[in-house]
Design a protein around this motif. Structure first.
Motif, PDB file in Angstrom:
ATOM      1  N   ARG A  95       0.820  -1.094   0.064  1.00 45.99           N
ATOM      2  CA  ARG A  95       0.121  -0.033  -0.029  1.00 45.99           C
ATOM      3  C   ARG A  95       0.814   1.286   0.030  1.00 45.99           C
ATOM      4  O   ARG A  95       2.048   1.362   0.372  1.00 45.99           O
ATOM      5  CB  ARG A  95      -1.012   0.063   1.146  1.00 45.99           C
ATOM      6  CG  ARG A  95      -1.997  -1.135   1.455  1.00 45.99           C
ATOM      7  CD  ARG A  95      -2.336  -1.068   2.731  1.00 45.99           C
ATOM      8  NE  ARG A  95      -3.183  -2.366   3.356  1.00 45.99           N
ATOM      9  CZ  ARG A  95      -2.670  -3.469   3.636  1.00 45.99           C
ATOM     10  NH1 ARG A  95      -1.427  -3.354   4.243  1.00 45.99           N
ATOM     11  NH2 ARG A  95      -3.343  -4.608   4.279  1.00 45.99           N
ATOM     12  N   LEU A  99       4.562   3.578  -7.321  1.00 44.25           N
ATOM     13  CA  LEU A  99       3.225   4.483  -7.421  1.00 44.25           C
ATOM     14  C   LEU A  99       3.913   5.627  -8.450  1.00 44.25           C
ATOM     15  O   LEU A  99       4.614   6.370  -8.240  1.00 44.25           O
ATOM     16  CB  LEU A  99       2.997   5.046  -5.990  1.00 44.25           C
ATOM     17  CG  LEU A  99       1.673   6.000  -6.074  1.00 44.25           C
ATOM     18  CD1 LEU A  99       0.469   5.006  -6.353  1.00 44.25           C
ATOM     19  CD2 LEU A  99       1.642   6.820  -4.874  1.00 44.25           C
ATOM     20  N   LYS A 135      -7.657   8.320  -8.308  1.00 40.22           N
ATOM     21  CA  LYS A 135      -8.176   7.651  -9.471  1.00 40.22           C
ATOM     22  C   LYS A 135      -8.053   8.560 -10.654  1.00 40.22           C
ATOM     23  O   LYS A 135      -8.113   9.439 -10.938  1.00 40.22           O
ATOM     24  CB  LYS A 135      -9.797   7.388  -9.223  1.00 40.22           C
ATOM     25  CG  LYS A 135     -10.166   6.349  -8.144  1.00 40.22           C
ATOM     26  CD  LYS A 135     -11.501   6.158  -7.963  1.00 40.22           C
ATOM     27  CE  LYS A 135     -11.922   4.916  -6.873  1.00 40.22           C
ATOM     28  NZ  LYS A 135     -13.303   4.898  -6.728  1.00 40.22           N
ATOM     29  N   THR A 137      -1.065   5.283 -10.447  1.00 42.92           N
ATOM     30  CA  THR A 137      -1.328   3.870 -10.726  1.00 42.92           C
ATOM     31  C   THR A 137      -0.203   3.107 -10.061  1.00 42.92           C
ATOM     32  O   THR A 137       1.210   3.708  -9.789  1.00 42.92           O
ATOM     33  CB  THR A 137      -0.676   3.714 -12.165  1.00 42.92           C
ATOM     34  OG1 THR A 137      -1.406   4.470 -13.103  1.00 42.92           O
ATOM     35  CG2 THR A 137      -0.850   2.429 -12.606  1.00 42.92           C
ATOM     36  N   ILE A 138      -0.792   2.292  -9.052  1.00 45.51           N
ATOM     37  CA  ILE A 138      -0.093   1.437  -8.170  1.00 45.51           C
ATOM     38  C   ILE A 138       0.379   0.097  -9.170  1.00 45.51           C
ATOM     39  O   ILE A 138      -0.417  -0.428  -9.834  1.00 45.51           O
ATOM     40  CB  ILE A 138      -0.667   1.224  -6.757  1.00 45.51           C
ATOM     41  CG1 ILE A 138       0.544   0.462  -6.068  1.00 45.51           C
ATOM     42  CG2 ILE A 138      -1.708   0.398  -7.082  1.00 45.51           C
ATOM     43  CD1 ILE A 138      -0.231   0.306  -4.674  1.00 45.51           C
ATOM     44  N   THR A 193      -6.331  -3.998  -7.486  1.00 44.08           N
ATOM     45  CA  THR A 193      -5.784  -2.733  -7.113  1.00 44.08           C
ATOM     46  C   THR A 193      -7.029  -1.849  -6.674  1.00 44.08           C
ATOM     47  O   THR A 193      -8.050  -1.882  -7.110  1.00 44.08           O
ATOM     48  CB  THR A 193      -5.045  -1.987  -8.088  1.00 44.08           C
ATOM     49  OG1 THR A 193      -6.057  -1.856  -9.276  1.00 44.08           O
ATOM     50  CG2 THR A 193      -3.807  -2.583  -8.603  1.00 44.08           C
ATOM     51  N   TYR A 194      -6.969  -0.768  -5.562  1.00 43.79           N
ATOM     52  CA  TYR A 194      -7.646  -0.075  -4.946  1.00 43.79           C
ATOM     53  C   TYR A 194      -7.145   1.199  -5.018  1.00 43.79           C
ATOM     54  O   TYR A 194      -5.940   1.757  -4.707  1.00 43.79           O
ATOM     55  CB  TYR A 194      -8.133  -0.407  -3.742  1.00 43.79           C
ATOM     56  CG  TYR A 194      -8.795  -1.791  -3.708  1.00 43.79           C
ATOM     57  CD1 TYR A 194      -8.131  -2.987  -3.283  1.00 43.79           C
ATOM     58  CD2 TYR A 194     -10.165  -2.096  -3.791  1.00 43.79           C
ATOM     59  CE1 TYR A 194      -8.860  -4.252  -3.464  1.00 43.79           C
ATOM     60  CE2 TYR A 194     -10.693  -3.276  -4.001  1.00 43.79           C
ATOM     61  CZ  TYR A 194     -10.205  -4.241  -3.647  1.00 43.79           C
ATOM     62  OH  TYR A 194     -10.489  -5.479  -3.495  1.00 43.79           O
ATOM     63  N   TYR A 195      -7.960   2.332  -5.330  1.00 38.02           N
ATOM     64  CA  TYR A 195      -7.358   3.808  -5.028  1.00 38.02           C
ATOM     65  C   TYR A 195      -8.453   4.801  -4.497  1.00 38.02           C
ATOM     66  O   TYR A 195      -9.487   4.497  -4.456  1.00 38.02           O
ATOM     67  CB  TYR A 195      -7.439   4.385  -6.650  1.00 38.02           C
ATOM     68  CG  TYR A 195      -6.142   3.484  -7.276  1.00 38.02           C
ATOM     69  CD1 TYR A 195      -6.535   2.582  -8.482  1.00 38.02           C
ATOM     70  CD2 TYR A 195      -4.907   4.021  -7.413  1.00 38.02           C
ATOM     71  CE1 TYR A 195      -5.569   1.724  -8.928  1.00 38.02           C
ATOM     72  CE2 TYR A 195      -3.923   3.473  -8.130  1.00 38.02           C
ATOM     73  CZ  TYR A 195      -4.418   2.309  -8.896  1.00 38.02           C
ATOM     74  OH  TYR A 195      -3.510   1.845  -9.829  1.00 38.02           O
ATOM     75  N   ALA A 249      -3.490   4.065  -2.328  1.00 36.43           N
ATOM     76  CA  ALA A 249      -3.646   3.170  -3.137  1.00 36.43           C
ATOM     77  C   ALA A 249      -3.358   1.600  -2.582  1.00 36.43           C
ATOM     78  O   ALA A 249      -2.298   1.610  -1.799  1.00 36.43           O
ATOM     79  CB  ALA A 249      -2.746   3.338  -4.430  1.00 36.43           C
ATOM     80  N   THR A 250      -3.679   0.619  -3.019  1.00 32.68           N
ATOM     81  CA  THR A 250      -3.801  -0.725  -2.504  1.00 32.68           C
ATOM     82  C   THR A 250      -3.182  -1.721  -3.786  1.00 32.68           C
ATOM     83  O   THR A 250      -3.999  -1.790  -4.787  1.00 32.68           O
ATOM     84  CB  THR A 250      -4.578  -1.377  -1.420  1.00 32.68           C
ATOM     85  OG1 THR A 250      -4.780  -0.580  -0.626  1.00 32.68           O
ATOM     86  CG2 THR A 250      -4.243  -2.713  -1.217  1.00 32.68           C
TER      87      THR A 250
END
Length: 121
Positions: A35, A80, A64, A68-69, A57-59, A49-50
């Motif tokens: 993360r 990141l 968003k 970009t992770i 992936t989650y933002y 972000a995860t």
């Protein structure tokens, strides 16, 4: 002991880009979620972000479409990529990792030391 070493922060003009890196090293059996958090002056630390071990992936809404992770499992590294940076993105960015210990497969969590990102003209 597991350590996270972050790099890539700095000063950038609004609209610019930066790429943060975070490399994990030490006694690791496997890495689960990776993360990025950030903390701006006078504000609480927030999740940016995860990247899960399953590849999801989650933002945060604020990230968003701009951030970009990604991760390189062979290097135990998470990145990141931050584009279209705004002054409100100014903060210390922290890497956070869930990992399994090799001795007894216990789940642990570790934080990086943080890297400063300043967006200013």
């Amino acid at each position: 002991q597991v350590q996270l070493v972050e790099s890539g922060g700095g000063l950038v003009q609004p609209g610019g880009s930066l790429r943060l890196s975070c490399a994990a090293s030490g006694s690791i059996f496997s890495i689960n979620a990776m993360r990025w958090y950030r903390q701006a002056p006078g504000k609480q630390r927030e999740l940016v972000a995860t990247f899960t071990s399953g590849g999801t992936t989650y933002y945060a809404d604020s990230a968003k479409g701009r951030f970009t992770i990604s991760r390189d499992n062979a290097k135990n590294t998470v990145y990141l990529q931050m584009n279209s940076l705004k002054p409100e993105d100014t903060a210390i960015y922290y890497c956070n990792v869930d990992y399994m210990t090799p001795l007894n497969l216990r789940l642990r969590n570790v934080w990086g030391q943080g890297t400063q990102v300043t967006v200013s003209s």
